[in-house]
Design an enzyme around this catalytic site. Structure first.
Site, PDB file in Angstrom:
ATOM      1  N   GLY A  16       0.814  -1.081   0.224  1.00 15.80           N
ATOM      2  CA  GLY A  16      -0.194  -0.261   0.312  1.00 15.80           C
ATOM      3  C   GLY A  16       1.578   1.123  -0.414  1.00 15.80           C
ATOM      4  O   GLY A  16       0.738   1.709   0.754  1.00 15.80           O
ATOM      5  N   CYS A 378     -16.600   2.869 -24.014  1.00 18.83           N
ATOM      6  CA  CYS A 378     -15.552   2.476 -24.650  1.00 18.83           C
ATOM      7  C   CYS A 378     -16.191   1.506 -25.436  1.00 18.83           C
ATOM      8  O   CYS A 378     -17.468   1.822 -26.198  1.00 18.83           O
ATOM      9  CB  CYS A 378     -14.139   2.514 -23.801  1.00 18.83           C
ATOM     10  SG  CYS A 378     -13.604   2.741 -25.137  1.00 18.83           S
ATOM     11  N   HIS A 513     -13.680   7.307 -21.613  1.00 19.16           N
ATOM     12  CA  HIS A 513     -13.819   6.449 -20.243  1.00 19.16           C
ATOM     13  C   HIS A 513     -14.173   7.473 -19.174  1.00 19.16           C
ATOM     14  O   HIS A 513     -13.211   8.212 -18.726  1.00 19.16           O
ATOM     15  CB  HIS A 513     -12.029   6.020 -19.658  1.00 19.16           C
ATOM     16  CG  HIS A 513     -12.067   5.193 -20.691  1.00 19.16           C
ATOM     17  ND1 HIS A 513     -12.461   3.716 -20.208  1.00 19.16           N
ATOM     18  CD2 HIS A 513     -11.386   4.677 -21.832  1.00 19.16           C
ATOM     19  CE1 HIS A 513     -11.973   2.529 -21.303  1.00 19.16           C
ATOM     20  NE2 HIS A 513     -11.269   3.538 -22.088  1.00 19.16           N
ATOM     21  N   GLU A 515     -14.131   7.299 -15.554  1.00 16.21           N
ATOM     22  CA  GLU A 515     -13.602   6.782 -14.857  1.00 16.21           C
ATOM     23  C   GLU A 515     -12.582   7.616 -14.165  1.00 16.21           C
ATOM     24  O   GLU A 515     -12.239   7.452 -13.213  1.00 16.21           O
ATOM     25  CB  GLU A 515     -14.151   4.906 -15.054  1.00 16.21           C
ATOM     26  CG  GLU A 515     -12.599   4.677 -15.987  1.00 16.21           C
ATOM     27  CD  GLU A 515     -13.584   4.168 -17.051  1.00 16.21           C
ATOM     28  OE1 GLU A 515     -14.448   5.098 -16.950  1.00 16.21           O
ATOM     29  OE2 GLU A 515     -12.982   2.929 -17.266  1.00 16.21           O
TER      30      GLU A 515
HETATM   31  N1  GLN Z   1     -11.549  -2.714 -28.616  1.00 14.95           N
HETATM   32  C1  GLN Z   1     -11.540  -1.011 -28.537  1.00 14.95           C
HETATM   33  C2  GLN Z   1     -10.963  -0.206 -29.122  1.00 14.95           C
HETATM   34  O1  GLN Z   1     -10.186   0.243 -29.108  1.00 14.95           O
HETATM   35  C3  GLN Z   1     -12.094  -0.559 -27.171  1.00 14.95           C
HETATM   36  C4  GLN Z   1     -11.437  -0.246 -27.057  1.00 14.95           C
HETATM   37  C5  GLN Z   1     -11.721   0.585 -25.164  1.00 14.95           C
HETATM   38  O2  GLN Z   1     -12.682   0.529 -24.469  1.00 14.95           O
HETATM   39  N2  GLN Z   1     -10.667   0.798 -24.476  1.00 14.95           N
HETATM   40  O3  GLN Z   1     -11.036   0.847 -29.924  1.00 14.95           O
END
Ligand code: GLN
Length: 541
Positions: A16, A378, A513, A515
């Site tokens: 950690g 994604c 993304h 996140e």
């Molecule tokens: N494999 C897909 C791409 O390259 C999605 C990538 C991902 O989900 N980060 O476009």
């Protein structure tokens, strides 16, 4: 004048160190200091971009398009700040720079050596990362004694020699509990500190990872044996949530020796909000079950940022997030109602490669047809479009060029037009050894007014989120999609960045993304809305 806190580790890895570093930084940050962080990775890879998620966990993407160690994600989440490529470097990068310089002839015929050339480059990079901060917290990956770490320890020794009291060394070690003897053991820590001193670094503080509270006498013993002030022996006891750690460290007096060493007076971090959020993580009044349909389930670290972002959204909704892990490959042959029936929402995260995609498509179909709250990220967006094309538009062979290079119906395809286009917030690509190019880092996305996503982001027109993918949604199908009830809720430069469904309570998918921008104190809006709606659907069910 920047102060440096250097965190090294001993005895074994996974103690950690990352959370310790982030916690120290969070405490300083909440004391109104301008703190930044740096992770040094002694491996040879230039960056973790080419490593399998199953080997190294998630690749964290910075706003400026760096593919970095997942600890950078913790840093951003803990200190609520945006870091850059400069905040993570590896042995590979250090050598690459030095060798490029040598080839250019910059060293004027000298013999290039680990000391001083490699160590100088390490120090240069540390100072560059600390340039604009009052305090830079530096985490050195690996454990003391590793062969590949040696040049970095030497660089840190030199940094201390140069900057004296402006460098504060924290050493994180393990105090194991031996059950049969009912005893905590200090010997590994003593040995680890001896090893550190042998290479010229004297720790200013010990952070002791332990299953059980460490008795005062034992701390006193370690203080004597390791030549560390008694109030600088801090314990790190296993916690239920990583977000408890800054609070625990503060209570154990971690800030005092640091404030004294840097002459910062009495540091009084404002931890009220942090405490309130941690309480909601530990004792929430609500609960929501999310079906997490992924394929890197052997190593959940592959989804680190997403798991944390869900925890943040849960904390802000006073809800415990229960993840039901669904292996997308196994799901292909399972009964969807049995597996997904009890879940409040379905989440399809990002991913690479064809394994398990049919299972993900099956889960998306279930969510679409059953009005289950859904978020696709994604690859999740790409598969949502393929599912829609197949099952609503009747394009049975709808595919992505990632899985079917010669497909006649490339719903998801590789675009080249943007390659080499440069400039502010333009699409950045990087030549990848995998043979393609990646769109990496932060891009703007224009939201369509009135959509679920626009609402989620509080009605703003433009958002900035991070990308890491090679393929894009094919605009050729857009009209057919829209005529059939699919809404393009986000777009940028003619690219489809987000979609949702007209006739569904809450179904959203995004090419970026979300996140990566979620912090405990500032959760990502798309993920927050996803959890809010999962809770809502639960109460109306
Ligand atoms: N494999 C897909 C791409 O390259 C999605 C990538 C991902 O989900 N980060 O476009």
């Amino acid at each position: 004048m920047t102060n440096y806190i250097v965190v090294t580790g001993g005895v074994l890895s996974s103690l950690g160190k990352g959370i310790t570093s982030a916690s120290v930084a969070a405490l300083l940050r909440n004391s109104n200091l301008n703190v930044s962080m740096l992770k040094i990775d002694p491996y040879i890879n230039v960056d973790p971009g080419t490593m399998s998620p199953l080997e190294h966990g998630e690749v964290f993407v910075t706003a400026d398009g760096g593919e970095t160690d997942l600890d950078l994600g913790h840093y951003e989440r803990f200190i609520n700040a945006t870091l850059s490529k400069r905040n993570n470097f590896t042995t590979g990068q250090v050598y690459q720079t030095v060798i490029e310089r040598e080839r250019r002839g910059d060293y004027l015929g000298k013999t290039i050596q680990v000391v001083p050339h490699i160590t100088d480059e390490i120090i240069r990079r540390i100072k560059m990362a600390g340039k604009d901060a009052d305090t830079l917290v530096v985490e050195l990956g690996g454990t003391v004694g590793d062969i590949e770490g040696l040049p970095f320890y030497e660089a840190i020794r030199q940094l201390k020699h140069q900057l004296k009291s402006r460098v504060f060394n924290i050493h994180v070690t393990l105090v194991p509990y031996i059950a049969v003897a009912d005893e905590l053991k200090t010997k590994p820590t003593q040995h680890s500190v001896q090893e550190l001193r042998r290479i010229g670094i004297a720790p200013d503080m010990l952070v002791l990872r332990s299953e059980k509270p460490i008795p005062k006498e034992m701390k006193r013993k370690l203080s004597d044996a390791c030549d560390v002030e008694p109030n600088s022996v801090i314990e790190a006891i296993d916690a239920k949530s990583i977000y408890e750690m800054p609070l625990k460290f503060y209570d154990d007096g971690l800030l005092k020796p640091i404030a004294k060493a840097f002459d910062l007076g009495d540091l009084k971090p404002d931890l009220r909000e942090w405490k309130r959020l941690v309480k909601r993580i530990l004792e929430p009044s609500k609960e929501v079950i999310i079906a997490f349909v992924g394929k890197y389930l052997e190593l959940k670290e592959s989804y680190k940022s997403l798991i944390e972002a869900l925890i943040h959204a849960g904390a802000h909704n006073d809800a415990r997030i229960k993840l039901k892990w669904i292996d997308s490959e196994a799901f292909e042959s399972q009964d969807e109602r049995e597996v997904l029936g009890g879940c409040d929402a379905v989440l399809v995260p990002g991913g690479f490669g064809s394994r398990g995609i049919e299972g993900k498509i099956k889960a998306i179909k279930y969510a679409r047809e059953n009005g289950t709250v859904f978020l696709g990220i994604c690859l999740g967006l790409q598969l949502a479009l393929i599912e829609f094309a197949r099952n609503v538009l009747g394009i049975n062979n709808a595919a992505s060029q990632e899985f079917d290079k010669g497909t006649k119906e490339p719903i998801i395809y590789l675009i080249d037009e943007f390659i080499d286009q440069s400039g502010d917030r333009q699409i950045r690509t990087r030549q990848s050894p995998m043979g393609g190019t990646m769109r990496l880092g932060e891009y703007e996305c224009n939201l369509k007014a009135g959509t679920l996503l626009a609402k989620a982001y509080g009605g703003v027109e433009k958002i900035y989120e991070r990308h890491r993918h090679r393929y894009e949604a094919n605009g050729r199908y857009r009209e057919a999609f829209e005529n059939a009830g699919l809404i393009v809720s986000g777009e940028a430069k003619g690219l489809i960045e987000a979609i949702e469904l007209r006739d569904h309570p809450w179904f959203a998918a995004v090419q970026f993304h979300p996140e990566f921008t979620s912090r405990l104190q500032d959760p990502n809006r798309a993920i927050l809305a996803f959890i809010e709606n999962a809770l809502k659907s639960k109460s109306s069910a």
